[in-house]
Enzyme design. Sequence first.
Site, short mmCIF file in Angstrom:
data_model
loop_
_atom_site.label_atom_id
_atom_site.label_comp_id
_atom_site.label_asym_id
_atom_site.label_seq_id
_atom_site.Cartn_x
_atom_site.Cartn_y
_atom_site.Cartn_z
N GLY A 33 2.55 -6.06 7.05
CA GLY A 33 1.45 -6.68 6.32
C GLY A 33 0.29 -7.01 7.24
O GLY A 33 0.13 -6.41 8.31
N SER A 34 -0.47 -8.00 6.83
CA SER A 34 -1.70 -8.33 7.57
C SER A 34 -1.40 -9.13 8.84
O SER A 34 -0.36 -9.78 8.95
CB SER A 34 -2.63 -9.12 6.67
OG SER A 34 -1.98 -10.32 6.29
N CYS B 31 -2.43 1.77 6.55
CA CYS B 31 -2.54 0.95 7.77
C CYS B 31 -3.11 1.74 8.93
O CYS B 31 -3.84 1.20 9.76
CB CYS B 31 -1.19 0.37 8.13
SG CYS B 31 0.08 1.61 8.35
N GLU C 114 4.79 -5.22 11.77
CA GLU C 114 4.01 -3.99 11.59
C GLU C 114 2.72 -4.42 10.90
O GLU C 114 2.68 -4.61 9.69
CB GLU C 114 4.79 -2.99 10.72
CG GLU C 114 6.11 -2.53 11.32
CD GLU C 114 5.91 -1.50 12.44
OE1 GLU C 114 4.83 -0.91 12.54
OE2 GLU C 114 6.86 -1.30 13.23
N GLU D 279 -10.39 -5.22 9.51
CA GLU D 279 -9.87 -3.94 8.99
C GLU D 279 -10.44 -3.70 7.59
O GLU D 279 -10.45 -4.59 6.75
CB GLU D 279 -8.34 -4.07 8.92
CG GLU D 279 -7.66 -2.85 8.40
CD GLU D 279 -6.15 -3.08 8.24
OE1 GLU D 279 -5.68 -4.22 8.38
OE2 GLU D 279 -5.45 -2.09 7.97
N ASN E 245 0.80 -1.23 0.00
CA ASN E 245 0.00 0.00 0.00
C ASN E 245 0.83 1.28 0.00
O ASN E 245 0.39 2.30 -0.53
CB ASN E 245 -1.02 -0.01 1.13
CG ASN E 245 -0.41 -0.19 2.49
OD1 ASN E 245 0.59 -0.88 2.64
ND2 ASN E 245 -0.97 0.44 3.49
#
Length: 456
Positions: free
Chosen positions: A187-188, A243, A209, A333, A114
């Site tokens: 990432g996720s 994020c 993160e 999310e 992203n």
Amino acid sequence: MTTLEIINLQRDYFFSNKTKSVKFRIEQLKKFRKILKDNESLLYDAIDKDFKKSKYETYLTELSLVYHEINLAIKKVRKWSRPKYVWTNMANFPGKSRIFFEPLGNSLVIGAWNYPYQLSLIPAITAIAAGNTVIIKPSELSEHTSAVMCKLINENFDSGLLYVKEGSVKETTELLEQRFDKIFFTGSTAVGRIVMQAAANHLTPVTLELGGKSPVFVLPDASLKMTAKRIAWGKFLNAGQTCVAPDYVLVHKDIKEKLLQELKKQVEIIHGNEPKGKETYVRIINKRHFDRLNKLIHRDKIYYGGETDEEQLYISPTILDNISFDDKVMEDEIFGPILPVIEFDNLDDIITKVKSRPNPLALYVFSNKNKIKQRLIKEISFGGGTVNDTILHLSNSKLPFGGKGFSGTGNYHGKAGFDTFSHKKSILFKGLWFEPFLKYTPYNKFKMKLLKWIIE
Ligand code: NAD
């Protein structure tokens, strides 16, 4: 190069001690900066191909942060890596105590798509500043930015120091089977679990993160025009694919209508009536994410927006009203341009509700009341946040950036990043001329008394 070849190359490189020299690290960082500067147009073109992101926004949200971190590291790395003198306790007199900052070794940086440049390059810059070697594995979803980073880095750097390995799940899995001294993952939460499990096999330290549902609290005393402007900016920047984007709004029922009206006004001021035609409004990264987001738009709860175009992977800024925590959009999310608004009456109840959910990565509060701000900061466990604005805490490199629990572990940016990629090696220096008799037998009452006097 195969995974094993590149890892062996980087192991040998680290063993050669080249990266232990701070002068060498500064040279590499300066070279990094020059390569990016000389090739900025390639970086802009690639991101525009990936998700139609304008040059201005790419500079604002990506390159400016990357340059800031490089410049800061160049300026400060000597200071950061200097051994730190600390006080020596009475029991160890005479002696000197120092903390040495040692690079962890061979690091792996796995990036998300992203903000493809800053999420891969800032950890890599920090890792180099701290004296590590780095393999970057950018996201395969942003294929053009991944390719341009691969080209610029692999053509210009010694692969033993810094290398980009492109690929998707297969390549990442192969990398994760190897032993690294540090894994830095963005990432996720779901993939974060996979990374942490793989790292556990080698006892490799990880920084994760991750994401999460970041709430925005709007209290009745907030100035609604400015509040709406700042929420709208933070939410629809990068089409919500941020994020730390405000995930949902919790607004006091007395001001909900007014806030909704202001939000609509501000979205139109920022993105116009027809964001689809504007080059400043970003697209959804791929069809899978487009379909996922499309299903989250409760058609009967649309307050504003809700337009989609599958061919162009376009979803207009969308505001949902009358949302409750049971709605589908409140499960995971959102990571897209959909803003659910939930009204509340009682602050205690809504705080309890947020506390019962996984730790958010960010939290925002719009209020001038110090007591409320402090209460939210103290009572809710989350990564970090901004008071009376959104997103901006991540742009101050003096503030360590990271999540908590479900939204991540560890942090970076500025000195915090240097620490993340360093081992603190504690050394006590002793002379050979004095030896305290208290260490040795025979033990007796007098020694016990003296020992207690010294220790306590
Ligand atoms: P993702 O977890 O799908 O992918 C991240 C990376 O992991 C990619 O490089 C991908 O190739 C790799 N990967 C994917 N599946 C894998 C698997 N099964 N095994 C091993 N590796 C795998 O995340 P994404 O879609 O790229 O990014 C979106 C998520 O990242 C959101 O949740 C967002 O909140 C989060 N995010 C967090 C931050 C932060 O700083 N905390 C920043 C940006 C994004």
